[in-house]
Design a protein around this motif. Sequence first.
Motif, PDB file in Angstrom:
ATOM      1  N   ARG A  37    -115.294 -43.857  58.889  1.00  8.63           N
ATOM      2  CA  ARG A  37    -114.071 -43.199  59.370  1.00  8.63           C
ATOM      3  C   ARG A  37    -114.347 -41.755  59.738  1.00  8.63           C
ATOM      4  O   ARG A  37    -115.392 -41.202  59.436  1.00  8.63           O
ATOM      5  CB  ARG A  37    -113.000 -43.218  58.274  1.00  8.63           C
ATOM      6  N   ASP A  38    -113.354 -41.138  60.340  1.00 11.09           N
ATOM      7  CA  ASP A  38    -113.401 -39.699  60.556  1.00 11.09           C
ATOM      8  C   ASP A  38    -113.438 -39.028  59.191  1.00 11.09           C
ATOM      9  O   ASP A  38    -112.628 -39.350  58.310  1.00 11.09           O
ATOM     10  CB  ASP A  38    -112.142 -39.261  61.331  1.00 11.09           C
ATOM     11  N   TRP A  39    -114.391 -38.112  58.995  1.00  6.07           N
ATOM     12  CA  TRP A  39    -114.610 -37.500  57.680  1.00  6.07           C
ATOM     13  C   TRP A  39    -113.392 -36.727  57.195  1.00  6.07           C
ATOM     14  O   TRP A  39    -113.045 -36.779  56.016  1.00  6.07           O
ATOM     15  CB  TRP A  39    -115.833 -36.586  57.723  1.00  6.07           C
ATOM     16  N   LEU A  40    -112.740 -36.005  58.093  1.00  3.01           N
ATOM     17  CA  LEU A  40    -111.571 -35.219  57.681  1.00  3.01           C
ATOM     18  C   LEU A  40    -110.408 -36.120  57.275  1.00  3.01           C
ATOM     19  O   LEU A  40    -109.719 -35.847  56.294  1.00  3.01           O
ATOM     20  CB  LEU A  40    -111.149 -34.255  58.788  1.00  3.01           C
ATOM     21  N   ASP A  41    -110.181 -37.187  58.033  1.00  2.00           N
ATOM     22  CA  ASP A  41    -109.124 -38.137  57.673  1.00  2.00           C
ATOM     23  C   ASP A  41    -109.420 -38.800  56.330  1.00  2.00           C
ATOM     24  O   ASP A  41    -108.518 -38.943  55.488  1.00  2.00           O
ATOM     25  CB  ASP A  41    -108.966 -39.218  58.741  1.00  2.00           C
ATOM     26  N   ALA A  42    -110.663 -39.201  56.114  1.00  7.70           N
ATOM     27  CA  ALA A  42    -111.039 -39.836  54.853  1.00  7.70           C
ATOM     28  C   ALA A  42    -110.854 -38.871  53.685  1.00  7.70           C
ATOM     29  O   ALA A  42    -110.342 -39.259  52.630  1.00  7.70           O
ATOM     30  CB  ALA A  42    -112.480 -40.329  54.918  1.00  7.70           C
ATOM     31  N   ALA A  43    -111.239 -37.615  53.879  1.00  5.31           N
ATOM     32  CA  ALA A  43    -111.089 -36.621  52.811  1.00  5.31           C
ATOM     33  C   ALA A  43    -109.617 -36.382  52.495  1.00  5.31           C
ATOM     34  O   ALA A  43    -109.230 -36.292  51.322  1.00  5.31           O
ATOM     35  CB  ALA A  43    -111.768 -35.309  53.211  1.00  5.31           C
ATOM     36  N   GLU A  44    -108.788 -36.300  53.513  1.00  3.43           N
ATOM     37  CA  GLU A  44    -107.347 -36.093  53.291  1.00  3.43           C
ATOM     38  C   GLU A  44    -106.733 -37.298  52.580  1.00  3.43           C
ATOM     39  O   GLU A  44    -105.932 -37.138  51.653  1.00  3.43           O
ATOM     40  CB  GLU A  44    -106.632 -35.839  54.617  1.00  3.43           C
ATOM     41  N   ASP A  45    -107.097 -38.491  52.981  1.00  2.00           N
ATOM     42  CA  ASP A  45    -106.592 -39.693  52.308  1.00  2.00           C
ATOM     43  C   ASP A  45    -107.053 -39.741  50.854  1.00  2.00           C
ATOM     44  O   ASP A  45    -106.289 -40.127  49.964  1.00  2.00           O
ATOM     45  CB  ASP A  45    -107.040 -40.958  53.040  1.00  2.00           C
ATOM     46  N   ALA A  46    -108.292 -39.363  50.595  1.00  2.00           N
ATOM     47  CA  ALA A  46    -108.809 -39.351  49.220  1.00  2.00           C
ATOM     48  C   ALA A  46    -108.027 -38.354  48.366  1.00  2.00           C
ATOM     49  O   ALA A  46    -107.700 -38.643  47.209  1.00  2.00           O
ATOM     50  CB  ALA A  46    -110.295 -39.012  49.217  1.00  2.00           C
ATOM     51  N   ARG A  47    -107.725 -37.188  48.927  1.00  6.31           N
ATOM     52  CA  ARG A  47    -106.922 -36.206  48.172  1.00  6.31           C
ATOM     53  C   ARG A  47    -105.534 -36.759  47.866  1.00  6.31           C
ATOM     54  O   ARG A  47    -105.014 -36.574  46.767  1.00  6.31           O
ATOM     55  CB  ARG A  47    -106.822 -34.892  48.938  1.00  6.31           C
ATOM     56  N   MET A  48    -104.924 -37.431  48.842  1.00 10.75           N
ATOM     57  CA  MET A  48    -103.590 -37.999  48.627  1.00 10.75           C
ATOM     58  C   MET A  48    -103.639 -39.086  47.554  1.00 10.75           C
ATOM     59  O   MET A  48    -102.783 -39.132  46.667  1.00 10.75           O
ATOM     60  CB  MET A  48    -103.042 -38.575  49.933  1.00 10.75           C
TER      61      MET A  48
END
Length: 69
Positions: A37-48
């Motif tokens: 996935r897009d790294w930024l999207d994955a990181a944001e989803d992981a934080r959520m």
Amino acid sequence: MDDPRATVTAPPSFGAILGDPCASFALKAVLSAWSQRDWLDAAEDARMLARVFEAESDRLIRRLTWPSR
């Protein structure tokens, strides 16, 4: 005075987690799937997800440790 950043450790790499026999299969599956996935999207989803699980854990702990009114 000691540098407070000196006590912070770097997060493990993908390879370290995937090769760790103690890491859960669920974590390894997410890392494998989300690495595409897009790294930024994955990181944001992981934080959520972390926030949701922390909130649910806090609610469960309060329910188990505080008497009902």
